[in-house]
Design an enzyme around this catalytic site. Structure first.
Site, PDB file in Angstrom:
ATOM      1  N   ALA A 295       5.910 -10.281  -1.508  1.00 16.95           N
ATOM      2  CA  ALA A 295       6.659 -10.690  -0.322  1.00 16.95           C
ATOM      3  C   ALA A 295       5.762 -10.522   0.904  1.00 16.95           C
ATOM      4  O   ALA A 295       4.862  -9.679   0.915  1.00 16.95           O
ATOM      5  CB  ALA A 295       7.906  -9.832  -0.187  1.00 16.95           C
TER       6      ALA A 295
ATOM      7  N   GLY B  83       6.447  -8.983  -5.306  1.00 11.54           N
ATOM      8  CA  GLY B  83       7.206 -10.209  -5.560  1.00 11.54           C
ATOM      9  C   GLY B  83       6.407 -11.224  -6.371  1.00 11.54           C
ATOM     10  O   GLY B  83       6.985 -12.070  -7.051  1.00 11.54           O
TER      11      GLY B  83
ATOM     12  N   GLU C  47       6.867 -10.218  -9.881  1.00 13.92           N
ATOM     13  CA  GLU C  47       8.267 -10.545 -10.215  1.00 13.92           C
ATOM     14  C   GLU C  47       8.442 -12.051 -10.450  1.00 13.92           C
ATOM     15  O   GLU C  47       9.219 -12.478 -11.293  1.00 13.92           O
ATOM     16  CB  GLU C  47       9.182 -10.050  -9.093  1.00 13.92           C
ATOM     17  CG  GLU C  47       9.228  -8.523  -9.049  1.00 13.92           C
ATOM     18  CD  GLU C  47       9.843  -7.981  -7.761  1.00 13.92           C
ATOM     19  OE1 GLU C  47       9.366  -8.342  -6.665  1.00 13.92           O
ATOM     20  OE2 GLU C  47      10.811  -7.210  -7.856  1.00 13.92           O
TER      21      GLU C  47
ATOM     22  N   GLU D  81       5.326  -1.765  -4.346  1.00 12.33           N
ATOM     23  CA  GLU D  81       6.299  -1.604  -3.253  1.00 12.33           C
ATOM     24  C   GLU D  81       6.472  -0.159  -2.815  1.00 12.33           C
ATOM     25  O   GLU D  81       6.717   0.127  -1.640  1.00 12.33           O
ATOM     26  CB  GLU D  81       7.673  -2.161  -3.679  1.00 12.33           C
ATOM     27  CG  GLU D  81       7.742  -3.678  -3.781  1.00 12.33           C
ATOM     28  CD  GLU D  81       7.365  -4.214  -5.141  1.00 12.33           C
ATOM     29  OE1 GLU D  81       6.752  -3.466  -5.944  1.00 12.33           O
ATOM     30  OE2 GLU D  81       7.678  -5.376  -5.419  1.00 12.33           O
TER      31      GLU D  81
END
Ligand code: CAA
Length: 259
Positions: free
Chosen positions: A64, A109, A112, A132
């Protein structure tokens, strides 16, 4: 017209979802939304039979967009409705075989995103991880759930608690990636494998549904789902083509229509 996510389809019905946001394909809200649209295209376009998810030759995605997130209030993040999570769900639900081709970093992300695919092909210089925790947050796009289902509770905890990067060879050993290849061969190998699946019967969609939905159920319910979908394969042309071909020509000779 999408700015950072392109969907192109080759003559074999293999679509590539290509992420392109220099320098590291950081996933900002615009990219979340474009990924969601790409997932809808791949799900609904009958000309697409299999999908490759690729971030280009340098980096898959570094996660992200931390700078965009840093500027967001709790209220703004909340109002965005779990945008990345929604895009990631839409990708995971594409009812066709999808392979992630990973060059370089697949972090947070980005990792993911790769977890939404059926298979992950990684370059031997790829690095994967869920860092994270080093930002004081936890994975928010499936990293505590899809990762755990894939590699098991202990390995997932190790990755999420520690936030370290894992080399492709380590990721292979823990089942996080399925193939490790020289960097310039990763995308081609993923496309080649996807072309193989693109020639497969409609039943591939049913197999994906049975496995992905069944794994979320208790065993009895999952087995009932399997029976329903197994029976449903008899409504397809490909079931007739596959069995007739076996009877007339032996195994593995059928040419399926995906109907
Ligand atoms: N978001 C925004 N910008 C990022 C970024 C990210 N996730 N990752 C890297 N960048 C930016 C850097 O700030 C830098 O920008 P400038 O040139 O403007 O300074 C540029 O990309 C290149 O990065 P580096 O200079 O750090 O390059 P490097 O080769 O030394 O390291 C890296 C690359 C290992 C990817 C490192 O940048 C890094 O660790 N990035 C963060 C990875 C991360 O923590 N990802 C998780 C994000 S949170 C998340 O994803 C939440 C979720 O689950 C949904």
């Amino acid at each position: 017209m999408a700015e950072h996510v392109a969907v192109t389809t080759d003559e074999h019905g293999v679509a590539t979802i290509r992420l392109d946001r220099a320098p590291v394909n950081a996933l900002n809200p615009q990219v979340w939304s474009e990924l969601g649209e790409a997932a809808i295209t791949c799900s609904t376009d009958d000309g697409i039979a299999a999908v490759v998810l690729w971030g280009g030759p340098k980096v898959f995605a570094a996660g992200a967009d931390i700078k965009a997130m840093n500027a967001m209030t709790f209220q703004e993040l909340f109002a965005s409705g779990g945008g990345l999570q929604e895009a990631v769900k839409a990708l995971a639900r594409i009812p066709k075989v999808m392979i992630a081709a990973i060059n370089g970093y697949a972090l947070g992300g980005g990792c993911e995103l790769a977890l939404t695919a059926d298979f992950r092909y990684a370059a031997d210089n790829a690095q994967l991880g869920q860092p994270e925790i080093k930002l004081g947050i936890i994975p928010g796009a499936g990293g505590t759930q899809r990762l755990t289902r894939l590699v098991g509770i202990s390995k997932a905890k190790q990755m999420v608690y520690g936030g370290e990067f894992y080399a492709a060879s380590d990721a292979l050993a823990m089942g996080l990636v399925d193939e490790v290849l020289p960097p310039d061969e990763v995308y081609g190998a993923a496309v080649e494998a996807a072309r193989g699946y693109a020639k497969g019967p409609f039943a591939l969609r049913m197999a994906k549904k049975a496995i992905d939905e069944g794994v979320e159920m208790d065993l009895d319910s999952a087995l009932r789902l399997e029976t329903t979908l197994f029976t449903a394969t008899f409504a397809t042309d490909d079931r007739r083509i596959g069995m007739d071909s076996f009877v007339e020509h032996g195994p593995g000779q059928a040419t399926f229509t995906r109907n």
